[in-house]
Write an enzyme that holds these catalytic residues in place. Structure first.
Site, short mmCIF file in Angstrom:
data_model
loop_
_atom_site.label_atom_id
_atom_site.label_comp_id
_atom_site.label_asym_id
_atom_site.label_seq_id
_atom_site.Cartn_x
_atom_site.Cartn_y
_atom_site.Cartn_z
N CYS A 48 0.83 -1.20 0.00
CA CYS A 48 0.00 0.00 0.00
C CYS A 48 0.87 1.26 0.00
O CYS A 48 1.61 1.52 0.95
CB CYS A 48 -0.91 -0.04 1.23
SG CYS A 48 -1.77 1.50 1.55
N CYS B 170 0.09 3.61 2.84
CA CYS B 170 0.67 3.09 4.09
C CYS B 170 2.14 3.46 4.19
O CYS B 170 2.61 3.90 5.24
CB CYS B 170 0.52 1.57 4.17
SG CYS B 170 -1.18 0.99 4.15
#
Length: 129
Positions: free
Chosen positions: A48, A51
């Site tokens: 991600c 993230c």
């Protein structure tokens, strides 16, 4: 629960952040080991991009706030055989969970029903207060 990241590779969060596993939760979604504590959990995955950009703020927040237990759930843990159950549990206790990253706040082991407004250190500060 471990201070070691699942794959021990670059890009993973490090101590004082601890990695949670399915066994760290009770069946009702409460945390087993953190009575009388405030816990901030980042639910994230290595693939991600959002993230990856949020991890430095979370890591800095954890270092600056030893009074708050900072934890993470690695949503794509290559080592854990229970990650699907863990992500399903998170989806159950927080129905608004739709993807990575997301944050959970626990007080005395119980989820506080609250949504975070962003991913910066200031947003994390506001979220836990």
């Amino acid at each position: 629960m471990s201070y070691n990241n699942p794959a021990n590779t670059k890009g993973y969060l490090v101590a004082p952040i601890r990695y949670l596993e399915y066994k760290d939760f009770n069946p009702d979604g409460t945390l087993k080991h953190f009575r009388n504590k405030t816990c901030l959990v980042m639910v994230q995955a290595s693939f991600c991009g959002h993230c990856s950009s949020a991890k430095p703020a979370f890591q800095n927040f954890a270092r600056k706030h030893p009074e708050i237990v900072c934890l993470t759930v690695q949503g794509d843990d290559p080592v854990s055989d229970s990650i699907d159950r863990l992500v399903k549990l998170i989806s159950t206790i927080k129905p608004s969970f739709q993807g990575y990253p997301d944050y959970l706040l626990f007080r005395n082991g119980v989820l506080v029903p609250r949504e975070i407004d962003g991913r910066s250190e200031a947003d994390l500060e506001k979220f836990v207060r």
